[in-house]
Design an enzyme around this catalytic site. Sequence first.
Site, PDB file in Angstrom:
ATOM      1  N   HIS A  92      15.634 -19.525 -28.432  1.00  0.00           N
ATOM      2  CA  HIS A  92      15.853 -20.923 -28.813  1.00  0.00           C
ATOM      3  C   HIS A  92      17.340 -21.185 -29.040  1.00  0.00           C
ATOM      4  CE1 HIS A  92      11.856 -19.913 -30.914  1.00  0.00           C
ATOM      5  NE2 HIS A  92      11.532 -20.643 -29.866  1.00  0.00           N
ATOM      6  N   HIS A  94      19.806 -22.787 -31.733  1.00  0.00           N
ATOM      7  CA  HIS A  94      19.814 -23.102 -33.161  1.00  0.00           C
ATOM      8  C   HIS A  94      20.987 -24.010 -33.508  1.00  0.00           C
ATOM      9  CE1 HIS A  94      16.698 -20.252 -34.924  1.00  0.00           C
ATOM     10  NE2 HIS A  94      16.613 -20.094 -33.612  1.00  0.00           N
ATOM     11  N   HIS A 109      16.221 -24.569 -35.720  1.00  0.00           N
ATOM     12  CA  HIS A 109      16.334 -25.023 -34.337  1.00  0.00           C
ATOM     13  C   HIS A 109      17.184 -26.286 -34.251  1.00  0.00           C
ATOM     14  CE1 HIS A 109      12.495 -22.989 -32.554  1.00  0.00           C
ATOM     15  NE2 HIS A 109      13.225 -22.159 -33.290  1.00  0.00           N
ATOM     16  N   HIS A 117       8.557 -28.796 -33.059  1.00  0.00           N
ATOM     17  CA  HIS A 117       8.560 -27.716 -32.086  1.00  0.00           C
ATOM     18  C   HIS A 117       7.221 -27.735 -31.342  1.00  0.00           C
ATOM     19  CE1 HIS A 117       9.386 -23.712 -30.532  1.00  0.00           C
ATOM     20  NE2 HIS A 117       8.138 -23.391 -30.846  1.00  0.00           N
ATOM     21  N   HIS A 120      11.959 -29.451 -29.066  1.00  0.00           N
ATOM     22  CA  HIS A 120      13.400 -29.471 -29.269  1.00  0.00           C
ATOM     23  C   HIS A 120      14.087 -29.202 -27.925  1.00  0.00           C
ATOM     24  CE1 HIS A 120      11.982 -27.620 -33.316  1.00  0.00           C
ATOM     25  NE2 HIS A 120      11.883 -28.941 -33.352  1.00  0.00           N
ATOM     26  N   ASP A 123      14.312 -25.410 -26.946  1.00  0.00           N
ATOM     27  CA  ASP A 123      13.128 -24.548 -27.024  1.00  0.00           C
ATOM     28  C   ASP A 123      12.861 -23.968 -25.634  1.00  0.00           C
ATOM     29  OD1 ASP A 123      12.827 -25.065 -29.702  1.00  0.00           O
ATOM     30  OD2 ASP A 123      11.253 -26.560 -29.446  1.00  0.00           O
ATOM     31  N   HIS A 158      14.435 -13.854 -30.508  1.00  0.00           N
ATOM     32  CA  HIS A 158      13.605 -13.477 -31.652  1.00  0.00           C
ATOM     33  C   HIS A 158      12.788 -12.215 -31.390  1.00  0.00           C
ATOM     34  CE1 HIS A 158      14.201 -17.137 -34.129  1.00  0.00           C
ATOM     35  NE2 HIS A 158      14.483 -17.671 -32.952  1.00  0.00           N
ATOM     36  N   ARG A 181      15.320 -12.562 -36.195  1.00  0.00           N
ATOM     37  CA  ARG A 181      16.332 -12.870 -35.195  1.00  0.00           C
ATOM     38  C   ARG A 181      17.025 -11.576 -34.765  1.00  0.00           C
ATOM     39  NH1 ARG A 181      18.675 -18.527 -37.917  1.00  0.00           N
ATOM     40  NH2 ARG A 181      16.595 -19.321 -38.416  1.00  0.00           N
TER      41      ARG A 181
END
Length: 200
Positions: A92, A94, A109, A117, A120, A123, A158, A181
Amino acid sequence: MSYTLPVVLLLSFVLHTPTLSEKLTLKPPEHELFNGSLYATCRMKPNTRLLPGTPRVYGHVLFKQTGPQEKLQVMFRLYGLPDYYSKSRAIHIHQYGDLSEGCISTGGHYNPNEVNHPHHPGDFGNFITRNGKIRRAVTSKATLYGGTSVLGRAVVIHEKEDDMGHGGDPGSLLHGNAGARLACCVIGISSSKPWNKTRH
């Protein structure tokens, strides 16, 4: 001879305030330098707050957009994931390009439109690792242009799979319950060289 008209026109030009539409499509000088395209790179590095035994991911995320109204093209070239099995990982964009506290300081995000979500602009979804690598090209709703540009923001990979908003809890609608993360990087404007080099 009267100079009133030229002076009025000059003042109108100098005092012109860009409209919202104009602000959203402002083009930095690199747009003309690279034949009407913008390029950006993001050098992925492992999270500085990783637990022992966690994969140390590195590589690049590359961006190209051929105009404000065109789709953003994104290439992922990531390495360092376990090579003994394939696993889906979420990626994603951020909110903050701030790595002062590892990847945690990149915030949530990037969500300029204040929607749930997985809607976004950054994404990207889930990516299957193969032989410890993620090598994919996708298009994105994000942009390098205007007031909602993702330049200066962060890309995060992630630990887990994104549940794509179907998890049935508040976290699912914020971040897809994608877990820790693993690595992150800051998106910066670049020349066309990294993109062209990777394409060949």
